[in-house]
Design a protein around this motif. Structure first.
Motif, PDB file in Angstrom:
ATOM      1  N   VAL A 259     -11.930  55.667  -3.103  1.00  0.00           N
ATOM      2  CA  VAL A 259     -13.266  56.224  -3.352  1.00  0.00           C
ATOM      3  C   VAL A 259     -13.115  57.471  -4.219  1.00  0.00           C
ATOM      4  O   VAL A 259     -12.831  58.561  -3.731  1.00  0.00           O
ATOM      5  N   SER A 260     -13.268  57.287  -5.513  1.00  0.00           N
ATOM      6  CA  SER A 260     -13.180  58.401  -6.459  1.00  0.00           C
ATOM      7  C   SER A 260     -14.561  58.999  -6.695  1.00  0.00           C
ATOM      8  O   SER A 260     -15.590  58.416  -6.314  1.00  0.00           O
ATOM      9  N   GLY A 261     -14.586  60.147  -7.335  1.00  0.00           N
ATOM     10  CA  GLY A 261     -15.850  60.764  -7.671  1.00  0.00           C
ATOM     11  C   GLY A 261     -16.541  60.061  -8.813  1.00  0.00           C
ATOM     12  O   GLY A 261     -15.909  59.389  -9.642  1.00  0.00           O
ATOM     13  N   LYS A 262     -17.846  60.215  -8.869  1.00  0.00           N
ATOM     14  CA  LYS A 262     -18.649  59.689  -9.970  1.00  0.00           C
ATOM     15  C   LYS A 262     -19.426  60.841 -10.600  1.00  0.00           C
ATOM     16  O   LYS A 262     -20.045  61.640  -9.892  1.00  0.00           O
ATOM     17  N   LEU A 263     -19.366  60.911 -11.922  1.00  0.00           N
ATOM     18  CA  LEU A 263     -20.144  61.917 -12.645  1.00  0.00           C
ATOM     19  C   LEU A 263     -21.583  61.425 -12.716  1.00  0.00           C
ATOM     20  O   LEU A 263     -21.886  60.441 -13.381  1.00  0.00           O
ATOM     21  N   MET A 264     -22.481  62.123 -12.036  1.00  0.00           N
ATOM     22  CA  MET A 264     -23.852  61.651 -11.887  1.00  0.00           C
ATOM     23  C   MET A 264     -24.842  62.338 -12.824  1.00  0.00           C
ATOM     24  O   MET A 264     -25.904  61.786 -13.118  1.00  0.00           O
ATOM     25  N   ALA A 265     -24.518  63.540 -13.266  1.00  0.00           N
ATOM     26  CA  ALA A 265     -25.405  64.272 -14.183  1.00  0.00           C
ATOM     27  C   ALA A 265     -24.609  65.431 -14.759  1.00  0.00           C
ATOM     28  O   ALA A 265     -23.591  65.852 -14.205  1.00  0.00           O
ATOM     29  N   ASN A 272     -21.505  77.396 -23.424  1.00  0.00           N
ATOM     30  CA  ASN A 272     -20.165  77.074 -22.939  1.00  0.00           C
ATOM     31  C   ASN A 272     -20.066  76.851 -21.438  1.00  0.00           C
ATOM     32  O   ASN A 272     -18.961  76.692 -20.920  1.00  0.00           O
ATOM     33  N   MET A 273     -21.179  76.829 -20.733  1.00  0.00           N
ATOM     34  CA  MET A 273     -21.156  76.582 -19.287  1.00  0.00           C
ATOM     35  C   MET A 273     -21.499  75.122 -19.021  1.00  0.00           C
ATOM     36  O   MET A 273     -22.596  74.662 -19.352  1.00  0.00           O
ATOM     37  N   CYS A 274     -20.572  74.409 -18.416  1.00  0.00           N
ATOM     38  CA  CYS A 274     -20.781  72.982 -18.154  1.00  0.00           C
ATOM     39  C   CYS A 274     -21.098  72.769 -16.683  1.00  0.00           C
ATOM     40  O   CYS A 274     -20.247  73.000 -15.813  1.00  0.00           O
ATOM     41  N   ASN A 275     -22.310  72.317 -16.417  1.00  0.00           N
ATOM     42  CA  ASN A 275     -22.771  72.101 -15.047  1.00  0.00           C
ATOM     43  C   ASN A 275     -22.684  70.610 -14.707  1.00  0.00           C
ATOM     44  O   ASN A 275     -23.662  69.867 -14.801  1.00  0.00           O
ATOM     45  N   SER A 276     -21.483  70.178 -14.327  1.00  0.00           N
ATOM     46  CA  SER A 276     -21.242  68.771 -13.996  1.00  0.00           C
ATOM     47  C   SER A 276     -21.531  68.536 -12.515  1.00  0.00           C
ATOM     48  O   SER A 276     -21.197  69.373 -11.669  1.00  0.00           O
ATOM     49  N   GLN A 277     -22.105  67.380 -12.204  1.00  0.00           N
ATOM     50  CA  GLN A 277     -22.479  67.031 -10.831  1.00  0.00           C
ATOM     51  C   GLN A 277     -21.736  65.745 -10.430  1.00  0.00           C
ATOM     52  O   GLN A 277     -21.927  64.703 -11.054  1.00  0.00           O
ATOM     53  N   PHE A 278     -20.911  65.838  -9.402  1.00  0.00           N
ATOM     54  CA  PHE A 278     -20.095  64.712  -8.962  1.00  0.00           C
ATOM     55  C   PHE A 278     -20.441  64.335  -7.525  1.00  0.00           C
ATOM     56  O   PHE A 278     -20.765  65.209  -6.703  1.00  0.00           O
ATOM     57  N   THR A 279     -20.327  63.045  -7.221  1.00  0.00           N
ATOM     58  CA  THR A 279     -20.549  62.556  -5.869  1.00  0.00           C
ATOM     59  C   THR A 279     -19.408  61.622  -5.479  1.00  0.00           C
ATOM     60  O   THR A 279     -18.987  60.774  -6.270  1.00  0.00           O
ATOM     61  N   PHE A 280     -18.938  61.793  -4.250  1.00  0.00           N
ATOM     62  CA  PHE A 280     -17.892  60.945  -3.679  1.00  0.00           C
ATOM     63  C   PHE A 280     -18.499  60.138  -2.538  1.00  0.00           C
ATOM     64  O   PHE A 280     -19.005  60.716  -1.566  1.00  0.00           O
ATOM     65  N   GLY A 281     -18.456  58.811  -2.666  1.00  0.00           N
ATOM     66  CA  GLY A 281     -18.997  57.957  -1.622  1.00  0.00           C
ATOM     67  C   GLY A 281     -20.500  57.869  -1.666  1.00  0.00           C
ATOM     68  O   GLY A 281     -21.159  58.300  -2.622  1.00  0.00           O
ATOM     69  N   GLY A 282     -21.065  57.306  -0.600  1.00  0.00           N
ATOM     70  CA  GLY A 282     -22.513  57.125  -0.524  1.00  0.00           C
ATOM     71  C   GLY A 282     -22.938  56.911   0.901  1.00  0.00           C
ATOM     72  O   GLY A 282     -22.119  56.664   1.796  1.00  0.00           O
TER      73      GLY A 282
END
Length: 290
Positions: A259-265, A272-282
Protein backbone atom coordinates in the motif's frame (compact mmCIF):
# COMPACT_ATOMS: atom_id res chain seq x y z
CA UNK A 1 -5.86 -3.98 5.23
CA UNK A 2 -9.60 -3.32 4.85
CA UNK A 3 -9.88 -2.69 8.60
CA UNK A 4 -7.30 0.10 8.62
CA UNK A 5 -8.21 3.77 8.35
CA UNK A 6 -6.14 5.68 5.78
CA UNK A 7 -3.27 8.03 6.55
CA UNK A 8 -2.93 11.47 4.97
CA UNK A 9 0.10 13.64 4.37
CA UNK A 10 -1.20 17.15 3.80
CA UNK A 11 1.06 20.04 2.79
CA UNK A 12 -0.76 22.92 4.45
CA UNK A 13 1.22 25.66 2.70
CA UNK A 14 0.93 29.26 3.81
CA UNK A 15 -1.86 30.70 5.94
CA UNK A 16 -3.46 31.94 2.73
CA UNK A 17 -4.49 28.37 1.89
CA UNK A 18 -7.35 28.96 4.33
CA UNK A 19 -8.55 32.02 2.49
CA UNK A 20 -8.32 31.03 -1.17
CA UNK A 21 -9.87 28.11 -3.11
CA UNK A 22 -7.43 25.57 -4.49
CA UNK A 23 -7.12 22.00 -5.74
CA UNK A 24 -5.52 21.08 -2.42
CA UNK A 25 -8.41 22.55 -0.44
CA UNK A 26 -10.88 20.66 -2.62
CA UNK A 27 -9.12 17.41 -1.80
CA UNK A 28 -9.08 18.17 1.92
CA UNK A 29 -12.86 18.57 1.75
CA UNK A 30 -13.21 15.29 -0.15
CA UNK A 31 -11.03 13.51 2.42
CA UNK A 32 -13.20 14.91 5.18
CA UNK A 33 -16.41 13.79 3.47
CA UNK A 34 -14.99 10.27 3.05
CA UNK A 35 -13.99 10.12 6.70
CA UNK A 36 -17.45 11.15 7.85
CA UNK A 37 -19.12 8.65 5.53
CA UNK A 38 -16.95 5.91 7.05
CA UNK A 39 -17.85 6.89 10.61
CA UNK A 40 -14.41 8.18 11.59
CA UNK A 41 -13.84 7.91 15.34
CA UNK A 42 -11.40 10.78 15.66
CA UNK A 43 -8.36 12.49 14.18
CA UNK A 44 -4.76 12.29 15.36
CA UNK A 45 -2.56 14.95 13.83
CA UNK A 46 1.05 16.11 13.94
CA UNK A 47 1.62 19.59 12.56
CA UNK A 48 4.75 21.59 11.81
CA UNK A 49 4.63 24.48 14.30
CA UNK A 50 4.84 22.78 17.70
CA UNK A 51 7.89 20.98 19.05
CA UNK A 52 9.05 19.83 22.48
CA UNK A 53 12.57 20.32 23.77
CA UNK A 54 15.04 17.73 24.99
CA UNK A 55 13.97 14.14 24.45
CA UNK A 56 10.31 14.90 25.06
CA UNK A 57 7.20 14.72 22.97
CA UNK A 58 3.94 16.28 24.05
CA UNK A 59 0.25 15.69 23.43
CA UNK A 60 -2.26 18.55 23.56
CA UNK A 61 -4.51 18.28 26.63
CA UNK A 62 -5.84 21.84 26.84
CA UNK A 63 -9.62 21.37 27.22
CA UNK A 64 -10.39 24.84 25.80
CA UNK A 65 -7.59 25.81 23.42
CA UNK A 66 -7.47 29.16 21.69
CA UNK A 67 -6.35 29.67 18.07
CA UNK A 68 -3.20 31.47 17.08
CA UNK A 69 -4.04 34.32 14.65
CA UNK A 70 -3.73 33.64 10.92
CA UNK A 71 -1.88 36.19 8.80
CA UNK A 72 -3.36 37.36 5.47
CA UNK A 73 -6.75 35.73 6.21
CA UNK A 74 -9.87 37.52 7.44
CA UNK A 75 -10.87 36.37 10.94
CA UNK A 76 -14.33 35.41 9.67
CA UNK A 77 -12.67 32.39 8.01
CA UNK A 78 -11.59 30.84 11.29
CA UNK A 79 -12.23 32.87 14.46
CA UNK A 80 -15.64 31.39 15.29
CA UNK A 81 -14.82 27.80 14.32
CA UNK A 82 -15.01 25.73 17.55
CA UNK A 83 -12.14 23.36 18.29
CA UNK A 84 -12.81 19.83 19.56
CA UNK A 85 -9.88 18.51 21.60
CA UNK A 86 -10.17 14.79 22.36
CA UNK A 87 -8.80 14.43 25.89
CA UNK A 88 -9.50 10.69 26.37
CA UNK A 89 -7.71 9.86 23.11
CA UNK A 90 -4.91 12.24 24.06
CA UNK A 91 -4.30 10.14 27.18
CA UNK A 92 -4.35 6.97 25.08
CA UNK A 93 -1.74 8.49 22.78
CA UNK A 94 0.42 9.38 25.78
CA UNK A 95 0.14 5.80 27.01
CA UNK A 96 1.04 4.36 23.61
CA UNK A 97 4.02 6.68 23.26
CA UNK A 98 5.26 5.92 26.75
CA UNK A 99 4.86 2.21 26.02
CA UNK A 100 7.09 2.68 22.97
CA UNK A 101 9.80 4.24 25.14
CA UNK A 102 9.09 7.95 24.60
CA UNK A 103 9.26 10.62 27.28
CA UNK A 104 5.68 11.65 26.51
CA UNK A 105 3.40 13.91 28.52
CA UNK A 106 0.36 16.14 28.16
CA UNK A 107 0.46 19.89 27.64
CA UNK A 108 -2.66 21.53 29.07
CA UNK A 109 -1.62 25.05 28.02
CA UNK A 110 -1.06 24.55 24.29
CA UNK A 111 -3.17 26.65 21.92
CA UNK A 112 -3.76 25.37 18.40
CA UNK A 113 -1.89 26.81 15.41
CA UNK A 114 -2.98 27.21 11.78
CA UNK A 115 -1.06 24.15 10.55
CA UNK A 116 -3.71 21.96 12.14
CA UNK A 117 -6.96 23.88 12.36
CA UNK A 118 -6.55 25.32 8.84
CA UNK A 119 -6.76 21.77 7.48
CA UNK A 120 -9.64 20.82 9.79
CA UNK A 121 -11.70 23.81 8.67
CA UNK A 122 -11.16 22.85 5.04
CA UNK A 123 -11.96 19.19 5.69
CA UNK A 124 -15.06 19.90 7.80
CA UNK A 125 -16.43 23.35 6.92
CA UNK A 126 -19.48 22.59 9.07
CA UNK A 127 -17.91 22.61 12.56
CA UNK A 128 -20.67 20.38 13.88
CA UNK A 129 -19.26 17.54 11.79
CA UNK A 130 -15.59 17.92 12.77
CA UNK A 131 -14.46 14.80 14.66
CA UNK A 132 -12.71 15.11 18.03
CA UNK A 133 -9.03 15.74 17.40
CA UNK A 134 -5.77 14.97 19.17
CA UNK A 135 -2.60 16.96 18.41
CA UNK A 136 0.88 15.48 18.76
CA UNK A 137 3.98 17.67 18.97
CA UNK A 138 7.23 17.16 17.14
CA UNK A 139 10.54 16.87 18.95
CA UNK A 140 12.86 19.86 18.49
CA UNK A 141 15.87 17.71 17.58
CA UNK A 142 14.04 16.74 14.36
CA UNK A 143 15.53 13.25 14.28
CA UNK A 144 13.92 11.43 11.32
CA UNK A 145 13.98 8.01 12.99
CA UNK A 146 12.41 9.43 16.15
CA UNK A 147 9.44 10.79 14.21
CA UNK A 148 8.99 7.58 12.22
CA UNK A 149 8.81 5.75 15.54
CA UNK A 150 6.16 8.21 16.79
CA UNK A 151 3.95 7.37 13.83
CA UNK A 152 4.58 3.66 14.32
CA UNK A 153 3.61 3.87 18.00
CA UNK A 154 0.25 5.45 17.15
CA UNK A 155 -0.47 3.27 14.10
CA UNK A 156 -2.62 0.74 16.06
CA UNK A 157 -5.31 3.41 16.44
CA UNK A 158 -5.96 3.14 12.69
CA UNK A 159 -7.58 -0.23 13.40
CA UNK A 160 -10.13 1.53 15.61
CA UNK A 161 -11.18 4.05 12.97
CA UNK A 162 -8.87 6.94 13.86
CA UNK A 163 -7.61 9.01 10.95
CA UNK A 164 -3.91 9.90 11.21
CA UNK A 165 -2.77 13.09 9.47
CA UNK A 166 0.63 14.69 9.09
CA UNK A 167 0.39 18.40 8.26
CA UNK A 168 3.66 19.75 6.89
CA UNK A 169 5.08 20.44 3.47
CA UNK A 170 6.64 18.65 0.51
CA UNK A 171 8.67 21.75 -0.43
CA UNK A 172 8.49 24.44 2.24
CA UNK A 173 11.25 27.04 2.43
CA UNK A 174 9.89 30.46 3.33
CA UNK A 175 13.27 32.05 2.64
CA UNK A 176 13.23 30.95 -1.00
CA UNK A 177 9.59 31.69 -1.77
CA UNK A 178 8.83 34.62 -4.05
CA UNK A 179 6.60 37.00 -2.16
CA UNK A 180 6.52 39.94 -4.58
CA UNK A 181 3.85 38.49 -6.95
CA UNK A 182 1.60 37.86 -3.95
CA UNK A 183 2.05 41.41 -2.72
CA UNK A 184 1.63 42.85 -6.22
CA UNK A 185 -1.53 40.92 -7.13
CA UNK A 186 -2.88 39.94 -3.68
CA UNK A 187 -2.75 36.36 -4.95
CA UNK A 188 -0.63 33.66 -3.28
CA UNK A 189 -0.95 31.57 -6.45
CA UNK A 190 0.36 34.32 -8.74
CA UNK A 191 3.25 32.79 -10.68
CA UNK A 192 5.25 35.07 -12.93
CA UNK A 193 7.90 32.38 -13.41
CA UNK A 194 8.06 28.59 -12.99
CA UNK A 195 9.35 26.96 -9.80
CA UNK A 196 13.12 26.80 -9.56
CA UNK A 197 14.97 23.54 -10.40
CA UNK A 198 15.82 22.69 -6.77
CA UNK A 199 12.12 22.84 -5.83
CA UNK A 200 11.06 20.70 -8.79
CA UNK A 201 13.78 18.13 -8.12
CA UNK A 202 12.98 17.66 -4.45
CA UNK A 203 9.26 17.65 -5.10
CA UNK A 204 9.81 14.77 -7.54
CA UNK A 205 11.96 12.93 -5.02
CA UNK A 206 9.16 13.13 -2.44
CA UNK A 207 6.62 11.77 -4.91
CA UNK A 208 8.94 8.94 -5.95
CA UNK A 209 9.57 7.88 -2.36
CA UNK A 210 5.96 8.01 -1.21
CA UNK A 211 4.37 6.43 -4.27
CA UNK A 212 6.98 3.74 -5.07
CA UNK A 213 7.61 2.33 -1.60
CA UNK A 214 5.47 0.61 1.00
CA UNK A 215 5.86 -1.13 4.34
CA UNK A 216 9.24 -0.82 6.07
CA UNK A 217 10.82 0.26 2.77
CA UNK A 218 8.66 3.39 2.94
CA UNK A 219 10.06 4.26 6.34
CA UNK A 220 13.66 3.80 5.25
CA UNK A 221 13.19 5.75 2.02
CA UNK A 222 11.46 8.64 3.81
CA UNK A 223 14.31 9.06 6.28
CA UNK A 224 16.84 9.05 3.43
CA UNK A 225 15.15 12.08 1.88
CA UNK A 226 16.83 14.22 4.53
CA UNK A 227 20.15 13.29 2.87
CA UNK A 228 18.95 14.36 -0.60
CA UNK A 229 21.22 16.93 -2.26
CA UNK A 230 18.32 19.38 -2.57
CA UNK A 231 16.82 18.78 0.88
CA UNK A 232 18.22 21.89 2.52
CA UNK A 233 17.13 24.02 -0.43
CA UNK A 234 13.62 22.64 -0.11
CA UNK A 235 13.51 22.83 3.69
CA UNK A 236 15.55 25.60 5.29
CA UNK A 237 14.28 24.29 8.63
CA UNK A 238 13.30 20.70 9.37
CA UNK A 239 9.94 21.33 11.02
CA UNK A 240 7.69 20.97 7.96
CA UNK A 241 9.34 17.71 6.91
CA UNK A 242 8.65 15.84 10.15
CA UNK A 243 5.06 15.21 9.04
CA UNK A 244 6.44 13.08 6.18
CA UNK A 245 8.28 10.88 8.68
CA UNK A 246 5.33 10.69 11.08
CA UNK A 247 3.14 9.51 8.21
CA UNK A 248 5.75 7.00 7.04
CA UNK A 249 5.76 5.53 10.52
CA UNK A 250 1.96 5.30 10.65
CA UNK A 251 1.69 3.79 7.14
CA UNK A 252 4.93 1.79 6.95
CA UNK A 253 4.38 -1.36 8.99
CA UNK A 254 4.94 -4.85 7.56
CA UNK A 255 1.15 -5.08 7.38
CA UNK A 256 1.16 -2.04 5.06
CA UNK A 257 3.36 -3.73 2.47
CA UNK A 258 1.84 -3.21 -0.97
CA UNK A 259 0.00 0.00 0.00
CA UNK A 260 1.95 2.97 -1.33
CA UNK A 261 0.94 6.60 -1.21
CA UNK A 262 -1.09 8.25 -3.94
CA UNK A 263 -0.63 11.86 -5.01
CA UNK A 264 -4.19 13.17 -4.83
CA UNK A 265 -3.76 16.92 -5.37
CA UNK A 266 -1.08 19.54 -5.66
CA UNK A 267 -0.89 23.32 -5.48
CA UNK A 268 2.15 25.49 -6.13
CA UNK A 269 2.15 28.63 -4.02
CA UNK A 270 4.47 31.63 -3.83
CA UNK A 271 6.32 30.19 -6.85
CA UNK A 272 8.53 27.72 -4.96
CA UNK A 273 6.25 26.20 -2.31
CA UNK A 274 4.84 22.84 -3.37
CA UNK A 275 1.73 21.77 -1.47
CA UNK A 276 1.45 18.08 -2.35
CA UNK A 277 -1.35 15.97 -0.83
CA UNK A 278 -0.80 12.22 -0.40
CA UNK A 279 -3.05 9.45 0.90
CA UNK A 280 -2.11 5.94 2.01
CA UNK A 281 -4.88 3.36 1.93
CA UNK A 282 -8.60 4.00 2.08
CA UNK A 283 -11.67 3.54 4.20
CA UNK A 284 -13.50 0.20 4.13
CA UNK A 285 -15.96 0.28 1.25
CA UNK A 286 -18.62 -2.01 2.64
CA UNK A 287 -19.36 -0.79 6.14
CA UNK A 288 -18.85 2.06 8.54
CA UNK A 289 -15.99 1.90 11.01
CA UNK A 290 -17.12 0.32 14.29
Amino acid sequence: MASLAPVHLFSHGSTMMLGEPSEAADYWKRAGDEALAAGVKGIIMMGAHWDANGDRIEVATNPKPEKSPVAYVHPSKYADYPLKPDLPTAQRCINLLQGAGFDASGNDKFDWIHDTYLVLIRMFPDPATCPPTTLISMNARFDPHYHVKVGAALRPLRKEGYLIIGSGGAVHNLYRNRWLPMLRYSDNFAQESPPEPWALEFRQAVEDVLTRNSGPQLRRAATRLMKHAMYRDAHATDDHFMAVLFVAGAAGDEEDTGVSGKLMAETWELTNMCNSQFTFGGWPATAKVA
